[in-house]
Motif scaffolding. Structure first.
Motif, PDB file in Angstrom:
ATOM      1  N   TRP A 195      48.234  71.787  23.740  1.00  0.00           N
ATOM      2  CA  TRP A 195      46.628  72.015  24.260  1.00  0.00           C
ATOM      3  C   TRP A 195      45.928  72.418  22.849  1.00  0.00           C
ATOM      4  O   TRP A 195      44.997  71.901  22.502  1.00  0.00           O
ATOM      5  N   MET A 196      46.815  73.144  21.964  1.00  0.00           N
ATOM      6  CA  MET A 196      46.021  73.900  20.646  1.00  0.00           C
ATOM      7  C   MET A 196      45.968  72.676  19.978  1.00  0.00           C
ATOM      8  O   MET A 196      44.869  72.412  19.105  1.00  0.00           O
ATOM      9  N   ARG A 197      47.201  71.579  19.768  1.00  0.00           N
ATOM     10  CA  ARG A 197      46.935  70.634  18.938  1.00  0.00           C
ATOM     11  C   ARG A 197      45.706  69.399  19.385  1.00  0.00           C
ATOM     12  O   ARG A 197      45.187  68.813  18.708  1.00  0.00           O
ATOM     13  N   GLU A 198      45.679  69.228  20.764  1.00  0.00           N
ATOM     14  CA  GLU A 198      44.623  68.615  21.144  1.00  0.00           C
ATOM     15  C   GLU A 198      43.239  69.129  20.928  1.00  0.00           C
ATOM     16  O   GLU A 198      42.397  68.493  20.624  1.00  0.00           O
ATOM     17  N   ASP A 199      43.155  70.361  21.042  1.00  0.00           N
ATOM     18  CA  ASP A 199      41.912  71.160  20.735  1.00  0.00           C
ATOM     19  C   ASP A 199      41.647  70.548  19.168  1.00  0.00           C
ATOM     20  O   ASP A 199      40.304  70.598  18.758  1.00  0.00           O
ATOM     21  N   MET A 200      42.433  70.897  18.262  1.00  0.00           N
ATOM     22  CA  MET A 200      42.194  70.816  16.811  1.00  0.00           C
ATOM     23  C   MET A 200      41.968  69.277  16.740  1.00  0.00           C
ATOM     24  O   MET A 200      40.917  69.138  15.811  1.00  0.00           O
ATOM     25  N   ARG A 201      42.624  68.220  17.393  1.00  0.00           N
ATOM     26  CA  ARG A 201      42.181  66.908  16.948  1.00  0.00           C
ATOM     27  C   ARG A 201      41.056  66.685  17.559  1.00  0.00           C
ATOM     28  O   ARG A 201      40.271  65.809  16.908  1.00  0.00           O
ATOM     29  N   ASP A 202      40.378  67.183  18.836  1.00  0.00           N
ATOM     30  CA  ASP A 202      39.133  66.887  19.030  1.00  0.00           C
ATOM     31  C   ASP A 202      38.156  67.778  18.506  1.00  0.00           C
ATOM     32  O   ASP A 202      36.736  67.673  18.975  1.00  0.00           O
ATOM     33  N   GLY A 203      38.579  68.503  17.661  1.00  0.00           N
ATOM     34  CA  GLY A 203      37.273  69.429  17.185  1.00  0.00           C
ATOM     35  C   GLY A 203      37.066  70.564  17.872  1.00  0.00           C
ATOM     36  O   GLY A 203      35.911  71.143  17.683  1.00  0.00           O
ATOM     37  N   GLN A 204      37.851  70.925  19.072  1.00  0.00           N
ATOM     38  CA  GLN A 204      37.302  71.847  19.756  1.00  0.00           C
ATOM     39  C   GLN A 204      37.945  73.370  19.509  1.00  0.00           C
ATOM     40  O   GLN A 204      37.689  74.269  20.247  1.00  0.00           O
ATOM     41  N   ALA A 205      38.666  73.485  18.353  1.00  0.00           N
ATOM     42  CA  ALA A 205      39.253  74.720  17.970  1.00  0.00           C
ATOM     43  C   ALA A 205      38.317  75.801  17.441  1.00  0.00           C
ATOM     44  O   ALA A 205      37.866  75.343  16.351  1.00  0.00           O
ATOM     45  N   GLU A 206      37.965  76.861  18.313  1.00  0.00           N
ATOM     46  CA  GLU A 206      36.876  77.631  17.661  1.00  0.00           C
ATOM     47  C   GLU A 206      37.576  78.976  17.528  1.00  0.00           C
ATOM     48  O   GLU A 206      38.303  79.329  18.214  1.00  0.00           O
ATOM     49  N   ARG A 207      37.037  79.690  16.569  1.00  0.00           N
ATOM     50  CA  ARG A 207      37.425  81.066  16.157  1.00  0.00           C
ATOM     51  C   ARG A 207      36.894  82.061  17.484  1.00  0.00           C
ATOM     52  O   ARG A 207      36.313  81.733  18.232  1.00  0.00           O
ATOM     53  N   ASN A 208      38.046  82.660  17.845  1.00  0.00           N
ATOM     54  CA  ASN A 208      37.974  83.611  18.892  1.00  0.00           C
ATOM     55  C   ASN A 208      37.876  85.088  18.619  1.00  0.00           C
ATOM     56  O   ASN A 208      38.200  86.069  19.633  1.00  0.00           O
ATOM     57  N   HIS A 209      37.121  85.561  17.751  1.00  0.00           N
ATOM     58  CA  HIS A 209      37.004  86.858  17.492  1.00  0.00           C
ATOM     59  C   HIS A 209      35.789  87.026  16.544  1.00  0.00           C
ATOM     60  O   HIS A 209      35.197  86.064  15.969  1.00  0.00           O
ATOM     61  N   ASN A 210      35.303  88.365  16.301  1.00  0.00           N
ATOM     62  CA  ASN A 210      34.372  88.454  15.323  1.00  0.00           C
ATOM     63  C   ASN A 210      34.579  89.533  14.420  1.00  0.00           C
ATOM     64  O   ASN A 210      33.990  90.623  13.872  1.00  0.00           O
ATOM     65  N   ASP A 211      35.957  89.558  13.797  1.00  0.00           N
ATOM     66  CA  ASP A 211      36.427  90.496  13.172  1.00  0.00           C
ATOM     67  C   ASP A 211      36.470  89.794  11.800  1.00  0.00           C
ATOM     68  O   ASP A 211      37.532  89.119  11.270  1.00  0.00           O
ATOM     69  N   ALA A 212      35.548  90.368  10.774  1.00  0.00           N
ATOM     70  CA  ALA A 212      35.726  89.629   9.342  1.00  0.00           C
ATOM     71  C   ALA A 212      37.099  89.996   8.508  1.00  0.00           C
ATOM     72  O   ALA A 212      37.537  88.972   7.963  1.00  0.00           O
ATOM     73  N   ALA A 213      37.577  91.182   8.714  1.00  0.00           N
ATOM     74  CA  ALA A 213      38.901  91.467   8.276  1.00  0.00           C
ATOM     75  C   ALA A 213      39.967  90.520   8.692  1.00  0.00           C
ATOM     76  O   ALA A 213      40.700  90.017   7.941  1.00  0.00           O
ATOM     77  N   ARG A 214      39.990  90.267   9.972  1.00  0.00           N
ATOM     78  CA  ARG A 214      41.056  89.375  10.393  1.00  0.00           C
ATOM     79  C   ARG A 214      40.710  87.768   9.766  1.00  0.00           C
ATOM     80  O   ARG A 214      41.766  86.939   9.362  1.00  0.00           O
ATOM     81  N   CYS A 215      39.423  87.285   9.827  1.00  0.00           N
ATOM     82  CA  CYS A 215      39.150  86.168   8.832  1.00  0.00           C
ATOM     83  C   CYS A 215      39.821  86.354   7.424  1.00  0.00           C
ATOM     84  O   CYS A 215      40.503  85.179   7.166  1.00  0.00           O
ATOM     85  N   ARG A 216      39.400  87.416   6.792  1.00  0.00           N
ATOM     86  CA  ARG A 216      39.755  87.213   5.376  1.00  0.00           C
ATOM     87  C   ARG A 216      41.558  87.208   5.201  1.00  0.00           C
ATOM     88  O   ARG A 216      41.785  86.453   4.354  1.00  0.00           O
ATOM     89  N   GLY A 217      42.384  87.556   6.362  1.00  0.00           N
ATOM     90  CA  GLY A 217      43.456  87.536   6.189  1.00  0.00           C
ATOM     91  C   GLY A 217      44.136  86.291   6.687  1.00  0.00           C
ATOM     92  O   GLY A 217      45.426  86.138   6.907  1.00  0.00           O
ATOM     93  N   CYS A 218      43.373  85.447   7.444  1.00  0.00           N
ATOM     94  CA  CYS A 218      43.837  84.267   8.085  1.00  0.00           C
ATOM     95  C   CYS A 218      44.329  83.169   6.895  1.00  0.00           C
ATOM     96  O   CYS A 218      43.846  82.991   5.984  1.00  0.00           O
ATOM     97  N   SER A 219      45.552  82.776   7.611  1.00  0.00           N
ATOM     98  CA  SER A 219      46.066  81.515   6.522  1.00  0.00           C
ATOM     99  C   SER A 219      45.252  80.266   6.465  1.00  0.00           C
ATOM    100  O   SER A 219      45.650  79.357   5.637  1.00  0.00           O
ATOM    101  N   TYR A 220      44.331  80.311   7.510  1.00  0.00           N
ATOM    102  CA  TYR A 220      43.610  79.057   7.627  1.00  0.00           C
ATOM    103  C   TYR A 220      42.283  79.222   6.947  1.00  0.00           C
ATOM    104  O   TYR A 220      41.506  78.187   7.115  1.00  0.00           O
TER     105      TYR A 220
END
Length: 149
Positions: free
Chosen positions: A115-140
């Motif tokens: 399901w995750m791969r399908e969402d990524m292929r379809d452009g449907q994978a969206e951020r699921n939080h509002n935590d800037a620190a989490r974004c800074r540490g994300c490998s993506y």
């Protein structure tokens, strides 16, 4: 150190925390195209038991995302070492949960990955939080167009 980190008796054969000998290379399950770095792998008899260490107090039950992360490590360990781990451990500051690696959990993991791969292929994978620190540490972070910084 073992008690603090939730590591059971057995030989630590892999660590990604810096507390033991650190292993920098992620493990790869080629069949499922899944890679990951468990915090610890402990060898007990013929099994490699993955251990994921989480900060903070334990919830009443482990979070489903943590269970699926641990299941991914079990899947990887099974392919890399040729022995399906019967369980893995999720260690919080105040409690450790043993999670049985059942065929049903493996199926749920593989369905979730698809399901995750399908969402990524379809452009449907969206951020699921509002935590800037989490974004800074994300490998993506370098690939993501939804960053909070």
């Amino acid at each position: 150190m073992r008690k603090r980190s939730g590591i059971p008796a057995g030989r630590v054969v892999y660590a990604d925390t810096g507390a033991w000998r650190e292993c920098v290379d992620p493990l790869l399950a080629r069949d499922a195209n899944v890679t990951g770095k468990p915090d610890y792998l402990v060898r007990k008899l013929n099994y490699w038991i993955p251990i994921e260490v989480k900060s903070g107090r334990a919830p009443p039950e482990p979070y489903r995302s943590h269970v699926l992360q641990l299941a991914a490590y079990c899947l990887i360990v099974d392919e890399v070492h040729g022995h399906r781990p019967p369980y893995g451990l999720i260690h919080y500051d105040d409690r450790t949960f043993a999670v049985n690696y059942t065929p049903e959990l493996e199926d749920e993991l593989l369905d979730t990955i698809e399901w995750m791969r399908e969402d990524m292929r379809d452009g449907q994978a969206e951020r699921n939080h509002n935590d800037a620190a989490r974004c800074r540490g994300c490998s993506y972070a370098s690939y993501c167009d939804q960053g909070l910084d």
